[in-house]
Design a protein around this motif. Structure first.
Motif, short mmCIF file in Angstrom:
data_model
loop_
_atom_site.label_atom_id
_atom_site.label_comp_id
_atom_site.label_asym_id
_atom_site.label_seq_id
_atom_site.Cartn_x
_atom_site.Cartn_y
_atom_site.Cartn_z
N GLU A 129 0.83 -1.21 0.00
CA GLU A 129 0.00 0.00 0.00
C GLU A 129 0.87 1.26 0.00
N CYS A 130 1.90 1.28 0.84
CA CYS A 130 2.82 2.44 0.90
C CYS A 130 3.58 2.60 -0.42
N LEU B 110 -4.78 2.63 5.04
CA LEU B 110 -4.27 3.99 5.02
C LEU B 110 -4.79 4.80 3.83
N THR B 111 -5.11 4.11 2.73
CA THR B 111 -5.49 4.81 1.49
C THR B 111 -6.97 5.18 1.54
N GLU C 101 8.71 -3.71 3.69
CA GLU C 101 8.50 -2.54 2.82
C GLU C 101 9.39 -2.60 1.58
N ARG D 73 1.67 4.25 -3.22
CA ARG D 73 1.58 5.70 -3.03
C ARG D 73 2.75 6.43 -3.68
N GLN D 74 3.92 5.76 -3.80
CA GLN D 74 5.11 6.40 -4.38
C GLN D 74 5.14 6.29 -5.91
N ASN D 75 4.18 5.62 -6.51
CA ASN D 75 4.18 5.40 -7.96
C ASN D 75 2.92 6.00 -8.58
#
Lengths: 326, 326
Positions: A16-17, A42-43, A278, A20-22
């Motif tokens: 999920e994290c 979280l999203t 991660e 978010r970076q892509n």
């Protein structure tokens, strides 16, 4: 591209994290075996759904990332969901990869999807580096060292010892062995010469530390073949200093070239990771991009990191890659 | 597969040695601009031919490896010979790669061959590692350090200084900078902070060492921006201790993951090479295997290391690779 996550533990949260970076990716739904209302993610714009309803999402998800465990989840899940989706997993039971590959390949070919298995760092980036180095230096010797990092399996083994309330185990490469390999000495190394094991243990009230230490150090397979250190600490200290999941390691190949093998070369790849899940997630997400593109090209079946051209992982196009990274 | 070598200098000889280590390959001919009878090669069963006769070998060579220089040879040779052969080159003028790619692509597409350009370690394996690391850690910073190794260009520059009979230059990465990068500190580094330069110089009789040293240290582009050390040694010592062509370096990416970028990761790839041309040759030969296979599959046009799935480089098949290296 629209991504789904199946299984929301450490790895699922890592994925999920990473999404978010892509910016070319969107998390649309997380699928869980728990009651969906009990899982908070979280999203903001993604849904939490029951895994029972996953088939309804067949045409709404480009790539489903399978975040279950290798022992019992993935051997069933990956072939199953490859019937409905393009899938990526991190199956890491090295000895069973050929069998897993065949099952996923059959399912994915039948459904016309792409399934990428065993993605992460080992298997994954470490495998890639072993393979490239072997292709480049056919006359040579491979070494893989792991650590410094937390081994989940060894930490679990400690926690099963009578008198142990909680514990964490670090695998540590032996510096002298690393140096010998880096110097091109091609040493033959025993298990004990490659890694040491360091344990941080919280005792149950009234437990005998000498007995616990002895039981850990002599545990077959897990500790008996290693130099093991056991530290007894308080529950607070364990929480404060040892709650992270760092890991890493080294893949080294040393080899010879020249008409009479007169020259030595050392290729080394290493990782130093604050968070094992991660980082694994970041690799998986890059390969999810590849799965999407391969599917768009009409490819199908099971693939591993060996089968996928590097450019498929990058958000940049070929011309950009040649200009900026070649 | 049948391999040809065009150009027989350090790189050509390195390719010859590398072919010997790969049982699925055979060197059939070396093409030279010199008089063929003046060139003696190491491989018994291979022929030495004039480059003028290369077209006669059109159907007798599966892959032609181009071992000329990047300044003037390869910009002409690679597009030219891609009209007759599958080719691999080590074109390393980074800024001109896009232009070179276009020319080779047009020629190879027209003739139905495969041309793989810019193969070696930088560009080549370093580029691959930059690309993988960028795809995995989108939020991060790249560092490339070179050395310790001999820079041909800087050695040539020294030898052009008045009063210098011979000389060799080593590029050396600054250990403190490497450490800061490895610790994830993401430093901003000036040219001077990344590398030092060490020169070993043989003076002409009667030359003024102070003047030579000053001229070297203040030479624009080559040395002025670096901390440079100059050692004066005898011709014998230069031959004895500095006749090798070692090189190497480090590609490091450090990046952040986590919902709020709370975790750091460091990916490092490094090479320590006794012989720069022999290692480059080993990479080239692995990609020659890929060129052959891609051509067999009916592919055509220009490719770089980014476009080629790793498995194409290995003599092992997919099942073997999954079983032994994944």
């Amino acid at each position: 591209m629209k991504i789904g996550i199946l299984g929301y533990g450490n790895l699922g949260r890592g994925v999920e994290c990473a999404i978010r970076q892509n910016p070319d990716m969107e998390l649309v739904a997380v699928f869980t075996r728990r009651a969906p209302e009990s899982v908070s993610i979280l999203t903001k714009d993604a849904k939490v759904c029951s895994v029972a309803d996953v088939e309804e999402w067949k045409d709404k998800i480009d790539v489903m990332i399978l975040c279950g465990g290798s022992a019992t989840d993935l051997p069933e899940q990956t072939p199953k969901y490859a019937q409905m989706f393009n899938v990526v997993d991190s199956f890491d039971t090295h000895a069973k990869i050929p069998e897993h590959f065949e099952k996923v390949d059959a399912a994915a070919k039948k459904s016309g999807h792409v399934g990428i298995i065993s993605v992460g760092w080992d298997p994954g980036m470490f495998s890639l580096n072993r393979m490239y180095a072997n292709a480049i230096l056919p006359e040579g010797k491979d070494y893989t060292f792991w650590g410094k990092g937390v081994s989940q399996g060894h930490s679990d083994a400690i926690r099963r010892v009578e008198g142990v309330k909680d514990g964490k185990q670090y695998t540590i490469p032996v510096e002298a062995a690393l140096e010998a390999v880096r110097n091109g000495e091609n040493p033959e190394l025993t298990t004990r010469q490659k890694h040491t094991r360091e344990c941080f243990v919280v005792l149950e009230e009234g437990a005998d530390p000498a007995k616990v230490e002895e039981t850990i150090k002599t545990m077959p397979n897990y500790f008996a073949d290693y130099d093991t250190t056991v530290h007894f600490i308080s529950e607070d200290e364990l929480k404060e200093k040892h709650s992270g999941i760092p890991h890493g390691g080294f893949v080294i190949r040393s080899g010879k070239t020249g008409w009479d093998q007169e020259n030595s070369h050392v290729i080394e790849y290493s990782l130093k990771l604050d968070s094992n899940p991660e980082f694994t997630s970041c690799v998986i997400v890059a390969y999810a991009r590849a799965a999407y593109r391969l599917y768009q090209e009409g490819q199908k079946g099971c693939k591993t990191v060996f089968d996928i051209a590097p450019a498929y992982l990058s958000a940049k196009d070929g011309a950009q890659l040649r200009k900026t990274l070649l």
